[in-house]
Write a protein that holds these residues in place. Structure first.
Motif, PDB file in Angstrom:
ATOM      1  N   LEU A 118       0.824  -1.200   0.000  1.00  0.00           N
ATOM      2  CA  LEU A 118       0.000   0.000   0.000  1.00  0.00           C
ATOM      3  C   LEU A 118       0.861   1.254   0.000  1.00  0.00           C
ATOM      4  N   THR A 119       0.298   2.323  -0.528  1.00  0.00           N
ATOM      5  CA  THR A 119       0.949   3.635  -0.453  1.00  0.00           C
ATOM      6  C   THR A 119       0.426   4.319   0.795  1.00  0.00           C
ATOM      7  N   GLU A 120       1.331   4.734   1.672  1.00  0.00           N
ATOM      8  CA  GLU A 120       0.944   5.344   2.943  1.00  0.00           C
ATOM      9  C   GLU A 120       1.177   6.849   2.906  1.00  0.00           C
ATOM     10  N   VAL A 121       0.196   7.588   3.424  1.00  0.00           N
ATOM     11  CA  VAL A 121       0.278   9.043   3.488  1.00  0.00           C
ATOM     12  C   VAL A 121       0.139   9.449   4.947  1.00  0.00           C
ATOM     13  N   GLU A 122       1.142  10.167   5.453  1.00  0.00           N
ATOM     14  CA  GLU A 122       1.115  10.618   6.846  1.00  0.00           C
ATOM     15  C   GLU A 122       0.431  11.982   6.923  1.00  0.00           C
ATOM     16  N   GLY A 173      -2.979   1.776  -7.776  1.00  0.00           N
ATOM     17  CA  GLY A 173      -3.919   2.256  -8.776  1.00  0.00           C
ATOM     18  C   GLY A 173      -4.890   3.302  -8.264  1.00  0.00           C
ATOM     19  N   ALA A 174      -5.020   3.416  -6.938  1.00  0.00           N
ATOM     20  CA  ALA A 174      -5.942   4.399  -6.367  1.00  0.00           C
ATOM     21  C   ALA A 174      -5.410   5.807  -6.600  1.00  0.00           C
ATOM     22  N   ALA A 186      -1.448   5.860  -6.610  1.00  0.00           N
ATOM     23  CA  ALA A 186      -0.648   4.902  -5.832  1.00  0.00           C
ATOM     24  C   ALA A 186      -0.078   3.847  -6.772  1.00  0.00           C
ATOM     25  N   VAL A 187       1.170   3.473  -6.557  1.00  0.00           N
ATOM     26  CA  VAL A 187       1.850   2.536  -7.454  1.00  0.00           C
ATOM     27  C   VAL A 187       1.911   1.144  -6.847  1.00  0.00           C
ATOM     28  N   ALA A 188       2.062   0.161  -7.727  1.00  0.00           N
ATOM     29  CA  ALA A 188       2.233  -1.234  -7.303  1.00  0.00           C
ATOM     30  C   ALA A 188       3.710  -1.483  -7.009  1.00  0.00           C
TER      31      ALA A 188
END
Length: 195
Positions: free
Chosen positions: A45-49, A84-85, A109-111
């Motif tokens: 997953l791509t995480e955003v703080e 992909g999101a 967001a990338v894989a």
């Protein structure tokens, strides 16, 4: 006493046995199915703080489908997005004299293994579709997002090319063209054909 012209024989039997044992362990590990752990699924997953310090700093998500959310402290949390999101990440910082920075990024967001661009507070990074700085321009992007919603389309589902278009037009000092239902239908058809 050994003959100096003839080297002593070295016993490699223990070494060869260790090599055979390691090869057998590797073969067994290859046959054993791996069960994904929570950390392994989180790494995809791509995480955003996101953080909030009153009158000093605000990071928030304007749109995006959140896959997971973790609260770290009273002022900090982490939002995670599946590959992909598409999401919009807004950052605002101020000091005693007023606003220091205002930024908005629309990111895909990338894989794992896919190339990406690094971005502060986003791990590992993403495909940046739009990057705008300064509050007047950020307001234009927010208005463009509102226009997509008013057209009856979730901004997460809008064509990625639209966000690139909005970036280029605002950067050049022009108004972006509106995102219409016709354009959205064309994007859905194109995605159907490509996918």
């Amino acid at each position: 006493m050994s003959d100096p012209a003839r080297p002593e024989r070295i016993d490699f039997s223990g070494f060869e046995a260790a090599l055979r044992r390691q090869a057998a362990e590797r073969a067994q590990a290859a046959r054993t199915p791996t069960v994904p752990t929570a950390n392994a699924s989180r790494s995809r997953l791509t995480e955003v703080e996101l953080s909030w310090i009153e009158k000093r700093q605000e990071h928030w998500i304007r749109f995006g489908r959140v896959a997971q959310e973790r609260i770290l402290t009273r002022r900090t949390r982490v939002m995670s997005f599946r590959p992909g999101a598409i999401f919009a990440f807004v950052r605002w910082t101020a000091n005693d004299y007023g606003t220091v920075t205002s930024r908005i990024d629309v990111v895909r967001a990338v894989a794992p293994g896919e190339p990406y661009t690094t971005l502060p507070f986003v791990r590992p990074g993403g495909d940046i579709l739009l990057h705008i700085e300064s509050w007047p321009k950020v307001q234009q992007v927010l208005a463009a997002i509102d226009a997509v919603e008013m057209a009856g389309v979730d901004p997460c589902d809008a064509a990625p090319d639209h966000w690139r278009h909005v970036h280029n037009r605002i950067a050049a000092g022009h108004q972006p063209r509106p995102y219409t239902l016709e354009r959205h239908r064309a994007w859905l058809k194109r995605r159907e054909i490509e996918g």
